[in-house]
Design an enzyme around this catalytic site. Sequence first.
Site, short mmCIF file in Angstrom:
data_model
loop_
_atom_site.label_atom_id
_atom_site.label_comp_id
_atom_site.label_asym_id
_atom_site.label_seq_id
_atom_site.Cartn_x
_atom_site.Cartn_y
_atom_site.Cartn_z
N GLU A 181 -73.84 -14.07 17.96
CA GLU A 181 -73.22 -14.61 16.75
C GLU A 181 -72.29 -13.57 16.12
OE1 GLU A 181 -73.43 -17.61 16.45
OE2 GLU A 181 -75.40 -18.46 16.10
N ASP A 235 -78.72 -18.18 27.43
CA ASP A 235 -79.32 -18.29 26.10
C ASP A 235 -80.27 -19.49 26.03
OD1 ASP A 235 -77.43 -20.31 26.17
OD2 ASP A 235 -76.25 -19.58 24.50
#
Length: 239
Positions: free
Chosen positions: A143, A67
């Site tokens: 998330e 990420d």
Amino acid sequence: MQIIVSKNYIELCNKVANFIVDEIKELSAPLLCFAGGDTPTGVYKNLVKLDQSGRGVFNQANFVGLDEWVGLNDEDSGSCRFTLNRDLYRPLNIKESKIHFFEGKGNDYSKQCEQLNNFIENNGPINLALLGIGVNGHIGFNEPGSSLESVARLVSLDEITQNVGQKYFETEQKLTQGITLGLKQILETGVIILIASGLKKKPIIKELLTNKSFNPSVPVSSLWKHSNCHLFVDEEAFS
Ligand code: GLP
């Protein structure tokens, strides 16, 4: 999920590094995915030591990024790539051509994601991933609410992630978006190592270990669906 509890962070980092080397030493050209963040830094120090002591397990490896913060890249202290360059890729002398990472200062994120998705499609699945956990249960920047079918993509970051993320930077940053591999690519990985250390991670580890099934609002719980996942925690993070 196998759970390995260590007395403290030092012991945890030692165990994880040895575990990684054991897992990949027989693979001829492993595809690896290592997280940024604070927790793995001690593991990387140990991996570098093990490699320098003649193991050479990373010689043929390729690396994919997990990420990155949108707006930041390898030149920004505190970015995921900056941390991995400093702690792992540079000390291990990994060639740039072997690193397949998100460019957080790019302008065509969907093209970047498509390229990384194609790379993993053609060269994957990833053999081994080392993941940290966000206090909100994220893995990478998957998330709460992330789909099990998700692949690399641009995401809006949870408010908790935006606030906690400030810890990596000396001056306040705008951390509203990230780019991340998806849960599908993580769950297709051969061996997953999840690490957590310290009291701040205790509530999320408790949540993970209490409800042993996938809850979309706790992305890390997707790892209960994986058959070769190893959770390394220290006593502070373990309930
Ligand atoms: C960060 C990163 C993740 C990392 C997690 C935990 O925001 N995006 O890849 O694993 O959150 O970070 P830390 O180890 O600093 O607690």
